[in-house]
Design a protein around this motif. Structure first.
Motif, PDB file in Angstrom:
ATOM      1  N   ALA A  48       0.754  -1.146   0.119  1.00  0.00           N
ATOM      2  CA  ALA A  48       0.119  -0.174   0.110  1.00  0.00           C
ATOM      3  C   ALA A  48       0.733   1.272  -0.106  1.00  0.00           C
ATOM      4  O   ALA A  48       0.735   2.386  -0.762  1.00  0.00           O
ATOM      5  CB  ALA A  48      -0.924   0.281   1.119  1.00  0.00           C
ATOM      6  N   ALA A  49       1.909   1.340   0.838  1.00  0.00           N
ATOM      7  CA  ALA A  49       2.833   2.448   0.914  1.00  0.00           C
ATOM      8  C   ALA A  49       3.563   2.444  -0.514  1.00  0.00           C
ATOM      9  O   ALA A  49       3.669   3.611  -0.703  1.00  0.00           O
ATOM     10  CB  ALA A  49       3.766   2.155   2.087  1.00  0.00           C
TER      11      ALA A  49
ATOM     12  N   GLY B 124       6.465  10.284   9.448  1.00  0.00           N
ATOM     13  CA  GLY B 124       6.128   8.856   9.835  1.00  0.00           C
ATOM     14  C   GLY B 124       5.844   8.591  11.243  1.00  0.00           C
ATOM     15  O   GLY B 124       6.096   9.524  12.235  1.00  0.00           O
ATOM     16  N   PHE B 125       5.441   7.505  11.693  1.00  0.00           N
ATOM     17  CA  PHE B 125       5.275   6.930  13.078  1.00  0.00           C
ATOM     18  C   PHE B 125       6.772   6.752  13.728  1.00  0.00           C
ATOM     19  O   PHE B 125       7.815   6.849  13.144  1.00  0.00           O
ATOM     20  CB  PHE B 125       4.602   5.720  13.094  1.00  0.00           C
ATOM     21  CG  PHE B 125       3.128   6.020  12.491  1.00  0.00           C
ATOM     22  CD1 PHE B 125       2.503   7.178  12.512  1.00  0.00           C
ATOM     23  CD2 PHE B 125       2.186   4.910  11.842  1.00  0.00           C
ATOM     24  CE1 PHE B 125       1.096   7.605  11.971  1.00  0.00           C
ATOM     25  CE2 PHE B 125       1.195   5.302  11.624  1.00  0.00           C
ATOM     26  CZ  PHE B 125       0.621   6.257  11.531  1.00  0.00           C
ATOM     27  N   PRO B 126       6.683   6.537  15.139  1.00  0.00           N
ATOM     28  CA  PRO B 126       7.708   6.159  16.033  1.00  0.00           C
ATOM     29  C   PRO B 126       8.410   4.927  15.367  1.00  0.00           C
ATOM     30  O   PRO B 126       7.791   3.905  15.044  1.00  0.00           O
ATOM     31  CB  PRO B 126       7.256   5.793  17.273  1.00  0.00           C
ATOM     32  CG  PRO B 126       6.075   6.910  17.382  1.00  0.00           C
ATOM     33  CD  PRO B 126       5.457   6.704  16.131  1.00  0.00           C
TER      34      PRO B 126
ATOM     35  N   ASP C 258      19.443   6.180   3.978  1.00  0.00           N
ATOM     36  CA  ASP C 258      20.423   5.053   4.112  1.00  0.00           C
ATOM     37  C   ASP C 258      20.981   5.069   5.549  1.00  0.00           C
ATOM     38  O   ASP C 258      21.772   4.557   5.986  1.00  0.00           O
ATOM     39  CB  ASP C 258      21.527   5.608   3.143  1.00  0.00           C
ATOM     40  CG  ASP C 258      22.094   7.062   3.613  1.00  0.00           C
ATOM     41  OD1 ASP C 258      21.198   7.760   4.230  1.00  0.00           O
ATOM     42  OD2 ASP C 258      23.149   7.321   2.815  1.00  0.00           O
ATOM     43  N   GLU C 259      20.309   5.683   6.634  1.00  0.00           N
ATOM     44  CA  GLU C 259      20.685   5.817   7.937  1.00  0.00           C
ATOM     45  C   GLU C 259      19.615   5.222   8.979  1.00  0.00           C
ATOM     46  O   GLU C 259      19.677   5.467  10.119  1.00  0.00           O
ATOM     47  CB  GLU C 259      21.189   7.129   8.171  1.00  0.00           C
ATOM     48  CG  GLU C 259      20.253   8.300   8.078  1.00  0.00           C
ATOM     49  CD  GLU C 259      20.940   9.655   8.611  1.00  0.00           C
ATOM     50  OE1 GLU C 259      22.143   9.619   8.846  1.00  0.00           O
ATOM     51  OE2 GLU C 259      20.117  10.639   8.856  1.00  0.00           O
ATOM     52  N   VAL C 260      18.269   4.804   8.451  1.00  0.00           N
ATOM     53  CA  VAL C 260      17.372   4.607   9.236  1.00  0.00           C
ATOM     54  C   VAL C 260      17.603   3.314   9.973  1.00  0.00           C
ATOM     55  O   VAL C 260      18.126   2.358   9.209  1.00  0.00           O
ATOM     56  CB  VAL C 260      15.988   4.072   8.383  1.00  0.00           C
ATOM     57  CG1 VAL C 260      15.133   3.518   9.092  1.00  0.00           C
ATOM     58  CG2 VAL C 260      15.436   5.522   7.769  1.00  0.00           C
TER      59      VAL C 260
ATOM     60  N   ARG D 231       5.515   0.349   6.340  1.00  0.00           N
ATOM     61  CA  ARG D 231       5.057   1.464   5.436  1.00  0.00           C
ATOM     62  C   ARG D 231       6.392   2.618   4.824  1.00  0.00           C
ATOM     63  O   ARG D 231       6.390   2.697   3.838  1.00  0.00           O
ATOM     64  CB  ARG D 231       4.245   2.604   6.034  1.00  0.00           C
ATOM     65  CG  ARG D 231       2.847   1.883   6.444  1.00  0.00           C
ATOM     66  CD  ARG D 231       1.814   2.870   7.211  1.00  0.00           C
ATOM     67  NE  ARG D 231       0.764   2.200   7.829  1.00  0.00           N
ATOM     68  CZ  ARG D 231      -0.336   2.585   8.468  1.00  0.00           C
ATOM     69  NH1 ARG D 231      -0.406   3.812   8.481  1.00  0.00           N
ATOM     70  NH2 ARG D 231      -1.152   2.040   8.583  1.00  0.00           N
ATOM     71  N   TRP D 232       7.363   2.435   5.820  1.00  0.00           N
ATOM     72  CA  TRP D 232       8.718   2.996   5.332  1.00  0.00           C
ATOM     73  C   TRP D 232       9.242   2.193   4.439  1.00  0.00           C
ATOM     74  O   TRP D 232       9.803   2.890   3.209  1.00  0.00           O
ATOM     75  CB  TRP D 232       9.720   3.111   6.577  1.00  0.00           C
ATOM     76  CG  TRP D 232      10.995   3.389   6.085  1.00  0.00           C
ATOM     77  CD1 TRP D 232      12.112   2.362   6.175  1.00  0.00           C
ATOM     78  CD2 TRP D 232      11.516   4.502   5.646  1.00  0.00           C
ATOM     79  NE1 TRP D 232      13.243   2.939   5.717  1.00  0.00           N
ATOM     80  CE2 TRP D 232      13.063   4.278   5.123  1.00  0.00           C
ATOM     81  CE3 TRP D 232      11.100   5.681   5.231  1.00  0.00           C
ATOM     82  CZ2 TRP D 232      13.766   5.208   4.657  1.00  0.00           C
ATOM     83  CZ3 TRP D 232      11.853   6.773   4.451  1.00  0.00           C
ATOM     84  CH2 TRP D 232      13.233   6.380   4.076  1.00  0.00           C
TER      85      TRP D 232
END
Length: 362
Positions: free
Chosen positions: A174-175, A193-195, A208-210, A221-222
Protein backbone atom coordinates in the motif's frame (compact mmCIF):
# COMPACT_ATOMS: atom_id res chain seq x y z
CA UNK A 1 13.68 -33.24 52.14
CA UNK A 2 12.00 -34.71 49.07
CA UNK A 3 9.09 -32.72 47.75
CA UNK A 4 5.80 -34.54 47.23
CA UNK A 5 5.16 -35.59 43.67
CA UNK A 6 2.71 -33.44 41.80
CA UNK A 7 -0.66 -35.15 41.28
CA UNK A 8 -1.86 -34.19 37.78
CA UNK A 9 -5.49 -34.87 38.80
CA UNK A 10 -5.36 -32.17 41.52
CA UNK A 11 -5.30 -28.49 40.66
CA UNK A 12 -1.99 -27.02 41.83
CA UNK A 13 -2.25 -24.59 44.70
CA UNK A 14 -0.30 -21.51 45.67
CA UNK A 15 1.47 -23.63 48.29
CA UNK A 16 2.60 -26.08 45.61
CA UNK A 17 4.10 -23.22 43.64
CA UNK A 18 5.82 -21.83 46.73
CA UNK A 19 7.45 -25.18 47.50
CA UNK A 20 8.53 -25.71 43.90
CA UNK A 21 9.98 -22.22 43.69
CA UNK A 22 11.64 -22.35 47.11
CA UNK A 23 9.84 -19.23 48.34
CA UNK A 24 7.10 -18.49 50.84
CA UNK A 25 3.38 -18.58 49.92
CA UNK A 26 3.27 -14.85 50.72
CA UNK A 27 5.94 -14.25 48.06
CA UNK A 28 3.83 -16.14 45.53
CA UNK A 29 0.79 -14.10 46.51
CA UNK A 30 2.67 -10.82 46.15
CA UNK A 31 4.15 -11.95 42.82
CA UNK A 32 0.62 -12.08 41.44
CA UNK A 33 -1.12 -9.30 43.34
CA UNK A 34 1.65 -6.78 44.12
CA UNK A 35 4.61 -7.53 41.85
CA UNK A 36 6.39 -4.36 42.90
CA UNK A 37 7.01 -5.92 46.34
CA UNK A 38 8.87 -8.93 44.91
CA UNK A 39 12.36 -9.05 43.43
CA UNK A 40 12.70 -9.88 39.75
CA UNK A 41 14.62 -13.05 40.69
CA UNK A 42 11.83 -14.28 42.98
CA UNK A 43 9.21 -13.39 40.39
CA UNK A 44 11.07 -15.42 37.76
CA UNK A 45 11.22 -18.43 40.12
CA UNK A 46 7.49 -18.17 40.83
CA UNK A 47 6.55 -17.91 37.16
CA UNK A 48 8.82 -20.83 36.20
CA UNK A 49 7.38 -23.03 38.95
CA UNK A 50 3.82 -22.05 38.06
CA UNK A 51 4.43 -22.95 34.46
CA UNK A 52 5.92 -26.34 35.34
CA UNK A 53 2.99 -27.18 37.59
CA UNK A 54 0.32 -25.82 35.29
CA UNK A 55 -0.83 -23.33 37.94
CA UNK A 56 -2.93 -20.58 36.28
CA UNK A 57 -2.60 -18.18 39.20
CA UNK A 58 -5.44 -16.19 40.70
CA UNK A 59 -6.68 -15.62 37.18
CA UNK A 60 -10.39 -14.88 37.07
CA UNK A 61 -10.56 -15.63 33.37
CA UNK A 62 -8.96 -19.05 33.80
CA UNK A 63 -11.36 -19.94 36.62
CA UNK A 64 -14.37 -18.78 34.68
CA UNK A 65 -13.38 -20.56 31.49
CA UNK A 66 -13.59 -23.88 33.31
CA UNK A 67 -17.27 -23.10 33.87
CA UNK A 68 -17.84 -21.46 30.45
CA UNK A 69 -17.29 -18.13 28.80
CA UNK A 70 -16.51 -15.02 30.77
CA UNK A 71 -18.52 -12.82 28.44
CA UNK A 72 -15.90 -10.14 27.74
CA UNK A 73 -13.25 -9.45 25.11
CA UNK A 74 -9.99 -7.79 26.11
CA UNK A 75 -8.33 -5.13 23.94
CA UNK A 76 -4.68 -4.46 24.75
CA UNK A 77 -3.87 -0.96 23.57
CA UNK A 78 -0.14 -0.82 24.17
CA UNK A 79 -0.76 2.83 25.03
CA UNK A 80 -2.18 5.00 27.80
CA UNK A 81 -5.94 4.63 28.23
CA UNK A 82 -6.75 8.06 26.79
CA UNK A 83 -5.16 6.94 23.51
CA UNK A 84 -8.33 5.00 22.74
CA UNK A 85 -10.24 8.27 22.63
CA UNK A 86 -7.55 10.68 21.36
CA UNK A 87 -6.27 8.77 18.34
CA UNK A 88 -8.76 8.68 15.42
CA UNK A 89 -7.37 5.43 14.01
CA UNK A 90 -7.64 3.68 17.36
CA UNK A 91 -11.17 5.03 17.80
CA UNK A 92 -12.30 3.67 14.42
CA UNK A 93 -10.67 0.30 15.12
CA UNK A 94 -12.34 0.07 18.54
CA UNK A 95 -15.68 0.98 16.98
CA UNK A 96 -15.40 -2.14 14.85
CA UNK A 97 -14.52 -4.26 17.88
CA UNK A 98 -17.47 -2.84 19.81
CA UNK A 99 -19.83 -3.54 16.88
CA UNK A 100 -19.11 -7.25 17.24
CA UNK A 101 -19.25 -7.19 21.03
CA UNK A 102 -22.65 -5.49 20.94
CA UNK A 103 -24.01 -7.93 18.38
CA UNK A 104 -22.80 -10.92 20.42
CA UNK A 105 -23.76 -9.57 23.84
CA UNK A 106 -20.12 -9.57 24.92
CA UNK A 107 -18.46 -6.96 27.14
CA UNK A 108 -15.39 -4.99 26.12
CA UNK A 109 -12.43 -4.65 28.50
CA UNK A 110 -9.74 -2.10 27.66
CA UNK A 111 -6.32 -3.10 29.02
CA UNK A 112 -4.03 -0.04 28.91
CA UNK A 113 -0.27 -0.41 29.03
CA UNK A 114 1.98 1.92 31.01
CA UNK A 115 5.42 0.44 30.30
CA UNK A 116 5.77 -0.70 33.92
CA UNK A 117 6.46 -4.30 35.04
CA UNK A 118 2.87 -4.49 36.25
CA UNK A 119 1.64 -4.50 32.63
CA UNK A 120 2.07 -8.26 32.34
CA UNK A 121 0.13 -8.86 35.52
CA UNK A 122 -2.63 -6.51 34.38
CA UNK A 123 -3.02 -8.67 31.29
CA UNK A 124 -2.92 -11.85 33.38
CA UNK A 125 -5.68 -10.56 35.66
CA UNK A 126 -8.05 -9.52 32.87
CA UNK A 127 -11.29 -11.54 33.05
CA UNK A 128 -11.80 -12.04 29.33
CA UNK A 129 -12.43 -14.78 26.77
CA UNK A 130 -9.71 -13.61 24.40
CA UNK A 131 -7.51 -10.69 23.43
CA UNK A 132 -7.23 -8.25 20.57
CA UNK A 133 -3.86 -6.48 20.58
CA UNK A 134 -3.58 -3.09 18.90
CA UNK A 135 -0.44 -2.95 16.76
CA UNK A 136 2.68 -2.75 18.91
CA UNK A 137 6.44 -3.27 18.73
CA UNK A 138 8.29 -6.51 18.04
CA UNK A 139 9.86 -6.44 21.51
CA UNK A 140 6.79 -5.55 23.56
CA UNK A 141 6.78 -7.88 26.62
CA UNK A 142 3.01 -7.61 26.77
CA UNK A 143 2.84 -10.00 23.82
CA UNK A 144 4.44 -12.69 25.98
CA UNK A 145 1.97 -11.92 28.76
CA UNK A 146 -0.94 -12.35 26.36
CA UNK A 147 0.50 -15.63 25.07
CA UNK A 148 1.01 -16.88 28.64
CA UNK A 149 -2.73 -16.64 29.36
CA UNK A 150 -3.39 -19.37 26.81
CA UNK A 151 -6.44 -17.45 25.59
CA UNK A 152 -7.24 -16.80 21.92
CA UNK A 153 -5.38 -13.71 20.71
CA UNK A 154 -5.30 -11.60 17.57
CA UNK A 155 -2.77 -8.87 16.76
CA UNK A 156 -3.81 -6.01 14.52
CA UNK A 157 -1.17 -5.30 11.84
CA UNK A 158 1.55 -7.23 13.66
CA UNK A 159 4.00 -8.16 14.96
CA UNK A 160 3.81 -11.81 13.98
CA UNK A 161 3.77 -14.19 16.92
CA UNK A 162 3.27 -17.98 16.92
CA UNK A 163 -0.28 -18.87 17.86
CA UNK A 164 -1.62 -15.35 17.26
CA UNK A 165 -3.53 -14.39 14.14
CA UNK A 166 -2.45 -11.15 12.47
CA UNK A 167 -5.11 -9.10 10.70
CA UNK A 168 -4.58 -5.96 8.63
CA UNK A 169 -3.54 -4.84 5.17
CA UNK A 170 -0.32 -5.28 3.21
CA UNK A 171 1.21 -2.04 4.48
CA UNK A 172 4.33 -2.31 2.34
CA UNK A 173 2.45 -2.75 -0.93
CA UNK A 174 0.00 0.00 0.00
CA UNK A 175 2.83 2.41 0.87
CA UNK A 176 4.56 1.69 -2.44
CA UNK A 177 1.34 2.56 -4.28
CA UNK A 178 0.60 5.84 -2.49
CA UNK A 179 4.31 6.67 -2.49
CA UNK A 180 4.44 6.48 -6.27
CA UNK A 181 1.72 9.14 -6.34
CA UNK A 182 3.29 11.30 -3.62
CA UNK A 183 6.78 11.29 -5.12
CA UNK A 184 5.85 11.80 -8.79
CA UNK A 185 8.34 14.39 -10.12
CA UNK A 186 9.65 15.07 -6.59
CA UNK A 187 13.28 16.02 -6.02
CA UNK A 188 13.26 16.41 -2.22
CA UNK A 189 10.72 13.86 -0.91
CA UNK A 190 9.93 13.30 2.76
CA UNK A 191 8.07 10.63 4.70
CA UNK A 192 6.28 11.97 7.76
CA UNK A 193 6.18 8.86 9.89
CA UNK A 194 5.30 7.06 13.09
CA UNK A 195 7.76 6.18 15.91
CA UNK A 196 10.52 3.67 15.18
CA UNK A 197 10.44 2.02 18.61
CA UNK A 198 8.97 2.37 22.08
CA UNK A 199 11.36 5.22 22.91
CA UNK A 200 9.32 7.39 20.50
CA UNK A 201 12.18 9.78 19.76
CA UNK A 202 11.63 12.66 17.33
CA UNK A 203 14.23 12.28 14.57
CA UNK A 204 15.09 13.30 11.02
CA UNK A 205 16.90 10.60 9.05
CA UNK A 206 17.96 9.94 5.48
CA UNK A 207 16.99 6.71 3.78
CA UNK A 208 20.45 5.19 4.14
CA UNK A 209 20.66 5.76 7.90
CA UNK A 210 17.31 4.48 9.17
CA UNK A 211 18.07 1.97 11.98
CA UNK A 212 16.10 -1.12 12.92
CA UNK A 213 12.41 -0.23 13.12
CA UNK A 214 10.64 -2.14 15.90
CA UNK A 215 7.06 -1.13 15.09
CA UNK A 216 5.90 -3.34 12.19
CA UNK A 217 3.47 -0.75 10.84
CA UNK A 218 6.18 1.93 10.72
CA UNK A 219 8.70 -0.51 9.26
CA UNK A 220 6.45 -1.83 6.48
CA UNK A 221 5.17 1.58 5.46
CA UNK A 222 8.67 3.01 5.41
CA UNK A 223 9.85 0.07 3.29
CA UNK A 224 6.99 0.64 0.86
CA UNK A 225 7.69 4.35 0.52
CA UNK A 226 11.36 3.58 -0.02
CA UNK A 227 10.41 1.01 -2.65
CA UNK A 228 8.37 3.61 -4.53
CA UNK A 229 11.29 6.04 -4.54
CA UNK A 230 14.07 3.63 -5.45
CA UNK A 231 12.04 1.82 -8.13
CA UNK A 232 11.86 5.15 -9.93
CA UNK A 233 15.66 5.10 -10.12
CA UNK A 234 16.45 7.39 -7.19
CA UNK A 235 18.96 6.70 -4.39
CA UNK A 236 17.51 5.82 -0.99
CA UNK A 237 19.66 8.50 0.63
CA UNK A 238 17.58 11.20 -1.08
CA UNK A 239 14.43 10.09 0.72
CA UNK A 240 14.15 11.47 4.24
CA UNK A 241 12.14 10.14 7.18
CA UNK A 242 10.79 12.57 9.77
CA UNK A 243 9.89 10.45 12.81
CA UNK A 244 7.00 11.88 14.83
CA UNK A 245 6.70 10.70 18.44
CA UNK A 246 2.87 10.78 18.37
CA UNK A 247 0.18 10.60 15.71
CA UNK A 248 -1.26 14.09 16.07
CA UNK A 249 -1.97 16.81 13.55
CA UNK A 250 -0.15 19.35 15.68
CA UNK A 251 3.01 17.22 15.55
CA UNK A 252 2.76 16.89 11.78
CA UNK A 253 2.26 20.64 11.43
CA UNK A 254 5.20 21.44 13.72
CA UNK A 255 7.70 19.04 12.14
CA UNK A 256 6.66 19.81 8.56
CA UNK A 257 6.77 23.53 9.33
CA UNK A 258 10.33 23.31 10.60
CA UNK A 259 11.46 21.46 7.48
CA UNK A 260 9.62 23.76 5.07
CA UNK A 261 11.42 26.71 6.64
CA UNK A 262 14.79 24.92 6.49
CA UNK A 263 17.62 24.97 3.97
CA UNK A 264 16.41 21.86 2.10
CA UNK A 265 12.59 22.06 2.17
CA UNK A 266 10.69 19.02 0.87
CA UNK A 267 8.65 19.28 -2.30
CA UNK A 268 6.63 16.14 -1.51
CA UNK A 269 5.42 14.74 1.81
CA UNK A 270 3.99 11.22 2.17
CA UNK A 271 2.47 10.94 5.64
CA UNK A 272 1.72 7.69 7.45
CA UNK A 273 -1.65 9.05 8.62
CA UNK A 274 -4.21 11.62 7.59
CA UNK A 275 -3.64 13.45 10.88
CA UNK A 276 0.02 14.03 10.07
CA UNK A 277 -0.83 14.92 6.47
CA UNK A 278 -3.46 17.47 7.48
CA UNK A 279 -0.91 19.02 9.82
CA UNK A 280 1.54 19.23 6.90
CA UNK A 281 -1.12 21.00 4.81
CA UNK A 282 -1.57 23.60 7.54
CA UNK A 283 2.20 24.09 7.65
CA UNK A 284 2.25 24.54 3.87
CA UNK A 285 -0.48 27.16 4.08
CA UNK A 286 1.44 28.96 6.81
CA UNK A 287 4.52 29.01 4.61
CA UNK A 288 2.58 30.42 1.67
CA UNK A 289 3.15 27.34 -0.49
CA UNK A 290 0.85 26.19 -3.27
CA UNK A 291 -0.37 22.59 -3.00
CA UNK A 292 0.39 20.57 -5.04
CA UNK A 293 2.49 22.87 -7.27
CA UNK A 294 5.09 23.71 -4.62
CA UNK A 295 4.41 20.78 -2.27
CA UNK A 296 2.57 17.51 -2.86
CA UNK A 297 1.01 15.89 0.22
CA UNK A 298 -0.58 12.46 0.70
CA UNK A 299 -2.14 10.83 3.76
CA UNK A 300 -3.26 7.43 4.97
CA UNK A 301 -6.67 6.06 6.11
CA UNK A 302 -9.15 8.33 4.23
CA UNK A 303 -10.55 9.71 7.48
CA UNK A 304 -13.58 12.01 7.58
CA UNK A 305 -11.58 15.28 7.24
CA UNK A 306 -9.62 13.97 4.24
CA UNK A 307 -12.24 14.63 1.54
CA UNK A 308 -13.08 18.23 2.57
CA UNK A 309 -9.33 18.98 2.57
CA UNK A 310 -8.92 17.47 -0.90
CA UNK A 311 -6.33 15.10 0.54
CA UNK A 312 -5.00 12.36 -1.70
CA UNK A 313 -4.78 9.37 0.61
CA UNK A 314 -4.69 5.60 1.11
CA UNK A 315 -8.12 4.24 2.03
CA UNK A 316 -8.60 1.31 4.36
CA UNK A 317 -11.35 0.39 6.80
CA UNK A 318 -10.02 0.16 10.34
CA UNK A 319 -13.57 -0.41 11.52
CA UNK A 320 -13.86 -3.56 9.39
CA UNK A 321 -10.44 -4.72 10.58
CA UNK A 322 -11.47 -4.17 14.20
CA UNK A 323 -14.61 -6.22 13.67
CA UNK A 324 -12.61 -8.98 12.00
CA UNK A 325 -10.16 -9.07 14.91
CA UNK A 326 -13.01 -9.32 17.41
CA UNK A 327 -14.76 -12.11 15.53
CA UNK A 328 -11.52 -14.08 15.28
CA UNK A 329 -10.63 -13.65 18.97
CA UNK A 330 -14.13 -14.79 19.97
CA UNK A 331 -13.95 -17.85 17.72
CA UNK A 332 -16.66 -16.55 15.39
CA UNK A 333 -14.38 -16.36 12.34
CA UNK A 334 -11.99 -19.29 12.76
CA UNK A 335 -10.78 -19.41 9.14
CA UNK A 336 -8.05 -16.86 8.48
CA UNK A 337 -9.13 -14.44 5.76
CA UNK A 338 -6.85 -12.78 3.23
CA UNK A 339 -5.46 -9.36 3.94
CA UNK A 340 -7.96 -6.52 3.97
CA UNK A 341 -8.42 -4.32 0.93
CA UNK A 342 -6.97 -0.86 0.38
CA UNK A 343 -7.01 1.68 -2.45
CA UNK A 344 -5.45 4.99 -3.40
CA UNK A 345 -7.94 7.87 -3.38
CA UNK A 346 -6.70 10.63 -5.70
CA UNK A 347 -7.83 14.16 -4.85
CA UNK A 348 -6.12 17.52 -5.22
CA UNK A 349 -3.08 17.54 -2.91
CA UNK A 350 -0.88 15.38 -5.15
CA UNK A 351 0.28 16.25 -8.64
CA UNK A 352 -1.93 14.83 -11.42
CA UNK A 353 -0.02 12.45 -13.72
CA UNK A 354 -0.37 14.77 -16.72
CA UNK A 355 1.41 17.54 -14.77
CA UNK A 356 4.36 15.38 -13.77
CA UNK A 357 5.54 14.48 -17.27
CA UNK A 358 8.86 16.03 -18.12
CA UNK A 359 9.53 17.44 -14.63
CA UNK A 360 13.05 16.85 -13.35
CA UNK A 361 13.53 13.90 -11.03
CA UNK A 362 15.79 13.39 -8.04
Amino acid sequence: MDRPAHNPRRRPTMGDVARAAGVSPMTVSYAYSQPGRVSSEATAKVRAAAQRLGYPGPHPAARSLRRGRVGSLGVVLGERLSYAFDDPQAARFLAGVSDVCAAEGVGLTLVPITGAPSDAWRVAQAAVDGFVVWTTSDDDPVLDAVADTGLPAVVHAGPDRPGMAVIGIDDRAAAAAIGAVAFAAARRPLVLGFPLDRARARRLLTGDEVPDVRFPVTRRRWEGFRDAWTRAGHPAARLRLAVCPVNRGAEGESFAGELLRGDDPPDAIAAMSDELALGALRAAAGAGLRVPDDLAVTGWDDSDPAAPAGLTTLAQSLREQGAHCARTALGLDPTPAPRHEWRVVARTTARPPELTRGRPGG
